[in-house]
Design a protein around this motif. Structure first.
Motif, mmCIF file in Angstrom:
data_model
loop_
_atom_site.group_PDB
_atom_site.id
_atom_site.type_symbol
_atom_site.label_atom_id
_atom_site.label_comp_id
_atom_site.label_asym_id
_atom_site.label_seq_id
_atom_site.Cartn_x
_atom_site.Cartn_y
_atom_site.Cartn_z
ATOM 1 N N SER A 478 0.838 -1.191 0.000
ATOM 2 C CA SER A 478 0.000 0.000 0.000
ATOM 3 C C SER A 478 0.881 1.252 0.000
ATOM 4 N N VAL A 479 0.639 2.164 -0.957
ATOM 5 C CA VAL A 479 1.413 3.393 -1.069
ATOM 6 C C VAL A 479 0.457 4.583 -1.147
ATOM 7 N N LEU A 480 0.993 5.779 -0.845
ATOM 8 C CA LEU A 480 0.243 7.040 -0.944
ATOM 9 C C LEU A 480 1.116 8.052 -1.682
ATOM 10 N N THR A 481 0.586 8.665 -2.751
ATOM 11 C CA THR A 481 1.357 9.642 -3.535
ATOM 12 C C THR A 481 0.520 10.885 -3.777
ATOM 13 N N TRP A 482 1.187 12.060 -3.860
ATOM 14 C CA TRP A 482 0.523 13.355 -4.025
ATOM 15 C C TRP A 482 0.995 14.026 -5.318
ATOM 16 N N GLY A 483 0.190 14.905 -5.852
ATOM 17 C CA GLY A 483 0.562 15.683 -7.025
ATOM 18 C C GLY A 483 -0.252 16.955 -7.123
ATOM 19 N N GLN A 484 0.329 17.994 -7.778
ATOM 20 C CA GLN A 484 -0.383 19.255 -7.992
ATOM 21 C C GLN A 484 -1.136 19.190 -9.310
ATOM 22 N N LEU A 485 -2.363 19.693 -9.314
ATOM 23 C CA LEU A 485 -3.208 19.711 -10.505
ATOM 24 C C LEU A 485 -3.666 21.149 -10.730
ATOM 25 N N SER A 486 -3.270 21.738 -11.885
ATOM 26 C CA SER A 486 -3.558 23.158 -12.145
ATOM 27 C C SER A 486 -4.071 23.347 -13.560
ATOM 28 N N PRO A 487 -5.295 22.957 -13.878
ATOM 29 C CA PRO A 487 -5.838 23.176 -15.227
ATOM 30 C C PRO A 487 -6.257 24.635 -15.416
ATOM 31 N N HIS A 488 -6.365 25.055 -16.686
ATOM 32 C CA HIS A 488 -6.895 26.377 -16.996
ATOM 33 C C HIS A 488 -7.536 26.352 -18.384
ATOM 34 N N LYS A 489 -8.529 27.199 -18.579
ATOM 35 C CA LYS A 489 -9.238 27.299 -19.855
ATOM 36 C C LYS A 489 -9.682 28.735 -20.072
ATOM 37 N N VAL A 490 -9.995 29.055 -21.330
ATOM 38 C CA VAL A 490 -10.531 30.361 -21.687
ATOM 39 C C VAL A 490 -11.877 30.148 -22.379
ATOM 40 N N PHE A 491 -12.889 30.900 -21.941
ATOM 41 C CA PHE A 491 -14.232 30.814 -22.513
ATOM 42 C C PHE A 491 -14.626 32.191 -23.049
ATOM 43 N N TYR A 492 -15.511 32.187 -24.054
ATOM 44 C CA TYR A 492 -16.055 33.440 -24.571
ATOM 45 C C TYR A 492 -17.558 33.449 -24.337
ATOM 46 N N VAL A 493 -18.059 34.574 -23.818
ATOM 47 C CA VAL A 493 -19.499 34.754 -23.631
ATOM 48 C C VAL A 493 -19.932 35.933 -24.493
ATOM 49 N N ASN A 494 -21.027 35.777 -25.184
ATOM 50 C CA ASN A 494 -21.422 36.790 -26.169
ATOM 51 C C ASN A 494 -22.420 37.814 -25.640
ATOM 52 N N LEU A 574 -11.189 31.741 -30.136
ATOM 53 C CA LEU A 574 -12.411 32.354 -29.609
ATOM 54 C C LEU A 574 -12.632 33.768 -30.111
ATOM 55 N N ARG A 575 -11.589 34.372 -30.706
ATOM 56 C CA ARG A 575 -11.770 35.730 -31.236
ATOM 57 C C ARG A 575 -12.806 35.763 -32.352
ATOM 58 N N GLU A 576 -13.064 34.620 -33.009
ATOM 59 C CA GLU A 576 -14.086 34.596 -34.055
ATOM 60 C C GLU A 576 -15.442 35.004 -33.481
ATOM 61 N N LEU A 577 -15.730 34.539 -32.250
ATOM 62 C CA LEU A 577 -17.007 34.906 -31.635
ATOM 63 C C LEU A 577 -17.051 36.394 -31.309
ATOM 64 N N GLU A 578 -15.897 36.921 -30.843
ATOM 65 C CA GLU A 578 -15.848 38.351 -30.533
ATOM 66 C C GLU A 578 -16.052 39.185 -31.792
ATOM 67 N N ILE A 579 -15.393 38.792 -32.883
ATOM 68 C CA ILE A 579 -15.513 39.551 -34.137
ATOM 69 C C ILE A 579 -16.945 39.505 -34.659
ATOM 70 N N LYS A 580 -17.585 38.336 -34.572
ATOM 71 C CA LYS A 580 -18.968 38.233 -35.031
ATOM 72 C C LYS A 580 -19.887 39.110 -34.188
ATOM 73 N N ALA A 581 -19.640 39.147 -32.873
ATOM 74 C CA ALA A 581 -20.469 39.992 -32.004
ATOM 75 C C ALA A 581 -20.271 41.466 -32.318
ATOM 76 N N LEU A 582 -19.013 41.863 -32.581
ATOM 77 C CA LEU A 582 -18.733 43.262 -32.924
ATOM 78 C C LEU A 582 -19.404 43.646 -34.239
ATOM 79 N N LYS A 583 -19.363 42.742 -35.223
ATOM 80 C CA LYS A 583 -20.023 43.031 -36.497
ATOM 81 C C LYS A 583 -21.525 43.187 -36.309
ATOM 82 N N ALA A 584 -22.114 42.307 -35.508
ATOM 83 C CA ALA A 584 -23.551 42.403 -35.278
ATOM 84 C C ALA A 584 -23.898 43.702 -34.570
ATOM 85 N N ARG A 585 -23.052 44.089 -33.593
ATOM 86 C CA ARG A 585 -23.299 45.336 -32.882
ATOM 87 C C ARG A 585 -23.163 46.539 -33.817
#
Length: 611
Positions: A478-494, A574-585
């Motif tokens: 029986s063993v016990l091991t530790w590790g750091q977990l640091s995920p990250h993501k970028v999302f776009y909201v319109n 994700l800039r495609e969504l930003e550009i489409k939103a700017l064009k619509a605006r």
């Protein structure tokens, strides 16, 4: 064997390469004599002068009888001393035919003759081999060369100098027009080279008002003239137009396009510098002044100040409008934009007062704006009252954060929700999600642990997540091991609204137990992007993008790298969504503006259009 004597007849003709040489019969000794038989005269200018010497002789025995007929090898050498010394030139002609003792050769047939015929020369002859010759025989004394009669004319001699008393001299052809020296040929050059001291060309006119120049022609037509004309000022003229393009007066002032230079260099016309223009030196400051036609004062100056370089712009009345200069506190500089002859409208400094901070001041009659990072807090930006509205400040970046200590046990199957964070954003933009946690694995056989940030608590993706562990490795204890977990993501909201994101965990290889401690999920909102914003999306969202790129083609049995519907993942910007939103605006704003303009036009009476 019997000694052999030689009776030699020489013919020397060197044309323009060297003075033709012959051996005088009065100087013949030791059984050697010769007479000159010129092959051409100097009056045949079109004939090609060979670089060879015609040489005839008679070989006799010591008793005076001709040697036996046959082929002999004979060596010929030229020295600049009567005896001793080193040969300046030599060649051995083999199998020279001898009949009744006589032979005839062309010296230079084996080794080309070189330019040594400007000094006294002696010929030395050695019979190397032939019928009855057991070893080489050197004949002495050497015979001195003398000039042929016509080689002395038409030049006259005065000491060591030669000259023409009258007439013209042509090289490569008969002289034409009134040229005293006329050279012709495919490559016709005149060279003056000094081995030490000076070399050059001297053209001497009698009076300053005379002309003294050098002409460049093309096909017999004068094109360019270089020299002095009517005075001692140098000029370069294009002769067909008689236009002086370069003019240098006796004070050293140079004019290009003008004959009246008032500065050391005066250019009338356009000028281009393709590399570097140097103005001034390390010991003398330089200055550039730019003038406008009809204005007596310069409209621009590039000069040096006490602290370095300075650039100033002026209006047509000579008033200073822009002043770019160093700040006088060491590093940094600034620029002033004037709104009147004595008042600055905008003042910008890169190192204000030498304190390592920038400064911008915009000044009007009653209102001013100051940006001064040297000051603390709100004082660093000083704006007029009501200059910024609440709406303009609403879409600033913001953060939201959640934390759980744990432990949170991660199920061996399915997806476990660790924690969630909710953020309320004021407008469309980007949400950067960052998580940090500590994961553990325990047991005698260990798999792995995967955490990721998702929009649903039931999703977990290893491609954009963070993982640690093993591939069901057996430890035997029986063993016990530790590790750091640091995920990250970028999302776009319109649009503005409330958005929730989840930190989820799952097992890839599910042997042993797994859990999470000290989990944190940070969300940061940014209203716009300043570069590429790449993210992974499921296939169900691909239709919203123009350039999706497939990054995973299937589901691995032990690696939950897709969503719960087993959709393939795509990499997008994700800039495609930003550009489409700017064009619509923008389209919506344009439609609203056109509607407002149409309504205003209907309400305005005829003839009241704004101007």
């Amino acid at each position: 064997m019997k000694y052999v004597t030689i009776l030699i007849s020489l013919v020397f003709l060197f044309g323009f390469l060297a003075i033709s040489q012959e051996t005088s019969t009065e100087g013949a000794t030791s059984g050697i004599m010769a007479k000159g038989v010129p092959e051409r005269t100097i009056t045949s200018p079109n004939a090609s002068v060979p670089n060879k010497i015609s040489y005839q002789g008679i070989l006799t025995s010591s008793g005076g009888a001709p040697v036996a007929d046959g082929a002999y090898d004979i060596k010929f050498e030229l020295f600049n001393v009567a005896s001793g010394g080193t040969a300046l030139w030599s060649e051995t002609q083999t199998a020279v035919p001898v009949s009744n003792g006589t032979f005839s050769v062309l010296l230079g047939s084996v080794t080309p003759l070189i330019g040594i015929f400007y000094q006294p020369l002696w010929v030395e002859i050695t019979v190397v081999s032939g019928p009855g010759i057991g070893s080489p025989i050197v004949f002495s004394p050497r015979t001195e060369l003398a000039s042929a009669a016509y080689a002395l004319g038409p030049f006259l001699k005065s000491g060591d100098n030669y000259y023409l008393n009258s007439g013209q001299l042509g090289i490569g052809g008969e002289p034409q027009e009134n040229f005293l020296l006329d050279t012709r040929g495919n490559f016709s050059f005149i060279r003056s080279k000094a081995t030490s001291g000076w070399a050059g060309f001297v053209a001497d006119k009698t009076y300053p008002t005379d002309n003294n120049y050098f002409i460049l022609r093309t096909a017999g037509v004068d094109k360019w003239v270089l020299g002095t004309m009517g005075n001692d000022n140098f000029q370069i003229r294009y002769w067909p137009l008689f236009q002086p393009y370069v003019y240098v007066d006796t004070l050293g002032k140079v004019g290009i396009g003008t004959t009246t230079p008032d500065k050391l260099l005066t250019v009338s016309g356009n000028a281009k510098v393709r590399d570097t223009l140097f103005v001034g030196t390390t010991t003398s400051s330089g200055q550039l002044n730019m003038y406008r036609s009809g204005v007596s004062l310069p409209v621009a100056k590039a000069n040096s100040s006490v602290y370095g370089g300075q650039l100033q712009l002026f209006d047509e009345l000579g008033n200073l409008v822009v002043d770019l200069r160093p700040n006088g506190y060491g590093e940094g500089g600034g620029v002033d934009f004037y709104r009147s002859p004595s008042e600055r409208g905008v003042e910008i400094w890169g190192n204000a007062y030498g304190q390592g901070q920038g400064y911008i001041g915009v000044r009007g009659d009653n209102r001013s704006m100051i940006f001064d990072p040297r000051l603390v807090g709100n004082n660093s930006v000083q704006l007029p009252d009501s200059s910024i509205s609440a709406a303009e400040m609403f879409n600033e970046p913001g953060v939201a954060n959640s934390y759980v200590q744990g432990p949170i046990t991660i199920a061996n199957t399915g997806v476990t929700n660790i924690l969630s964070t909710t953020i309320n954003v004021p407008a469309a933009g980007y949400i950067v999600a960052q998580a940090h946690s500590y994961g553990y694995l325990s047991g005698d056989t260990l798999g792995n642990l995967i955490v990721s940030i998702e929009t649903s608590p039931s999703l977990n993706s290893s491609l954009r997540g963070s993982a640690f562990g093993f591939a069901n490795e057996v430890f035997g204890m029986s063993v016990l091991t530790w590790g750091q977990l640091s995920p990250h993501k970028v999302f776009y909201v319109n649009s503005a609204g409330t958005y929730t994101y989840y930190l989820t965990g799952a097992r890839g290889y599910n042997r042993g137990a797994a859990g999470i401690y000290a989990a944190e999920l940070l969300l940061t909102y940014f209203p716009t992007s300043y570069g590429t914003v790449q993210a992974s999306i499921p296939a169900s969202m691909v239709s919203e993008f123009d350039s999706p790129e497939l990054i995973n083609s299937g589901l691995s049995e032990n690696s939950p790298s897709q969503n719960e519907n087993n959709e393939e993942l795509y990499k997008v910007d994700l800039r495609e969504l930003e550009i489409k939103a700017l064009k619509a605006r923008a389209e919506a704003e344009r439609a609203e503006r056109e509607l407002l303009e149409a309504q205003q036009k209907i309400q305005q009476p005829s003839g009241s259009e704004p101007h």
